[in-house]
Design a protein around this motif. Sequence first.
Motif, PDB file in Angstrom:
ATOM      1  N   GLY A 100     -23.034  29.405 -70.958  1.00  0.00           N
ATOM      2  CA  GLY A 100     -22.414  28.845 -69.772  1.00  0.00           C
ATOM      3  C   GLY A 100     -23.148  27.629 -69.262  1.00  0.00           C
ATOM      4  O   GLY A 100     -22.575  26.798 -68.577  1.00  0.00           O
ATOM      5  N   LEU A 217     -25.023  36.235 -67.933  1.00  0.00           N
ATOM      6  CA  LEU A 217     -24.437  35.555 -66.780  1.00  0.00           C
ATOM      7  C   LEU A 217     -24.555  36.354 -65.497  1.00  0.00           C
ATOM      8  O   LEU A 217     -24.861  35.802 -64.438  1.00  0.00           O
ATOM      9  N   VAL A 366     -19.535  28.530 -66.500  1.00  0.00           N
ATOM     10  CA  VAL A 366     -19.134  29.070 -67.794  1.00  0.00           C
ATOM     11  C   VAL A 366     -18.354  28.003 -68.566  1.00  0.00           C
ATOM     12  O   VAL A 366     -17.404  27.414 -68.051  1.00  0.00           O
TER      13      VAL A 366
END
Length: 609
Positions: A100, A217, A366
């Motif tokens: 990302g 993430l 992302v």
Amino acid sequence: MDEIDRDLEKAEREASPDRFPPYKTEDQDGIHRARSGSSGTISTSATSVIQEEMGMSRGESTGISRQTTMLRVNTRDLERHPTALSRINTHRSQHLGTVGRTGTTATRDSKRPLPEFGGGKPYPPPLPHQEEYVVEFDGPHDPLHPQNWPIRKKILTAVMLGFTTLISAFTSSIFSAATQAVARSFHVSNEVGVLGLSLYVLGFATGPLLWAPLSELRGRRLPLVLSMFGFSIFQIGVAVGKDLQTVLLCRFFGGLFAACPLAVVAAVFSDMFDNRTRGLAITVFSMSVFSGPLLAPFIGGFITMSYLGWRWTEYLVAIIGFTAFGMNLIFLEETYPPVVLIGKASELRRRTKNWGIHAKQEEIEVDFRELMNKNFSRPLRILVTEPIVLLLSIYMAFIYGLLYLFLTAYPIVYQRIHHMNLGVGGLPYFGIITGQLLAGFVIVLLQPSYNRKLAANNNVPIPEWRLPPVIAGGASFALGLFWFGWSGYRADIHWIVPTLSGILTGFGLLAIFLQALNYIVDAYLMFAASAIAANTFLRSLAGAVFPLFATYMFDGMGVQWASTLLGCVAAALVPIPIIFWKYGGAIRSKSKFAPTWPKTQEIETSSDE
């Protein structure tokens, strides 16, 4: 990385010129040497900690490459503890290597025109550089950092996640005892019934492609909680399925969700445990992964034989899965340091009313193209172009395939030849479990010797140090297959004889897997996640395919000759780790992905002239 570092350094100097006086020069050897008011040296031990932490926990970074690693040093940094410096650089590198993060830009380019600010207001003036508002841990002993948690909390978390991992692996094989009952229930062949086992393992191959980037993430806790909930729901779907397609689809998606603990829990252990204890934690984790499939068949056999029937093998794991989900939901705390800092930044924003405070992880956007590259393109490139990854993945795929092939071979020997029932016929798997426990014990005993060699080499790991147990495990595994085949094909040979062969096969299985994975991590520090992803995909395919032809092979060739064929293949693969033990360094020196260490192993500081 160098360009990013220079930009970051420039921004730091512009934001606080009084804190960052000019100091940098560059020598011919490519190492940036820092000048400051204090003299001294900073050993690469801190850099090695970064490398090992990134290799074990994240697997990818941009902090070490064929270029020389650079650790920025300034007057204020020299007052910090080396561990604090290590963690700060680790977190920054983790951030830059996270799926990302686009790498050279903080925001993706957009062709759309910039929208108006709104409310008739002009755009506000630029803020000071964002680095001034990025939170960090408060030194090496910050209680927020998972490695500083009380040992009791670490152990309880490890036990909880070990239980979660065990149930994921356990569920893969509990269905093996029910395949014939499922085939009779839906009027299909036994081979079609075995698809329920194979599709679950196939989910292991595809699941990490989802869970690994999500854990980068959003941290470790969210995917673990979501996966155990989804896993439990799909096990109920298998239990209540009214047709075969429902059962098979739910088994596949159950495996996809169950892959999360296998992909993420090892990273959680790397978050919590430092270099001295991480090896032991990962060993225990690996033993739970490979013992789970062998504990389930006898339990599933007794349930299938009873009045409960085969559906209760799935009800049982659903109940246990919901238990694991509840424990993770209530008791599991976030361990991924960059995401822990998000919580710290949130509290500081709320209490100081300074909305600019944030964590590095919150800057991530992302990017689908990068997601595809890191999780699909790069692992395949590494698998095809790197001989170390390719050959070890083939070896480990064969071993992993045999682990699930045993779920068919053992019933043939103990239920068909020795006439044991479904439940008792699953007890000989404890021979393999005993061998795995022995391998884990041996690896733990070897850890102090490894640590001494590591310390003597200035904390720079030599990957080939991992390979002697792999070589011994390969020989042990091959001998165990020959022993099993030629002692298990006749009923007049006592059942304990082929059962004892499991000690050799179990020892070889865990020794090969654990140390070969550690070798790949050491050899491909910043690209280890991609290398492991390629390895996981290939071996999970083998685990899914091998049970499908096992019955035909053992029925057609006989137990003794089928085992001989497998033993010969296992023996033919033994030279692979021997070759890498002798020539691995030369092979890695020609690799596009394996790091090469600089000749100078420390970053020095010198006094101002």
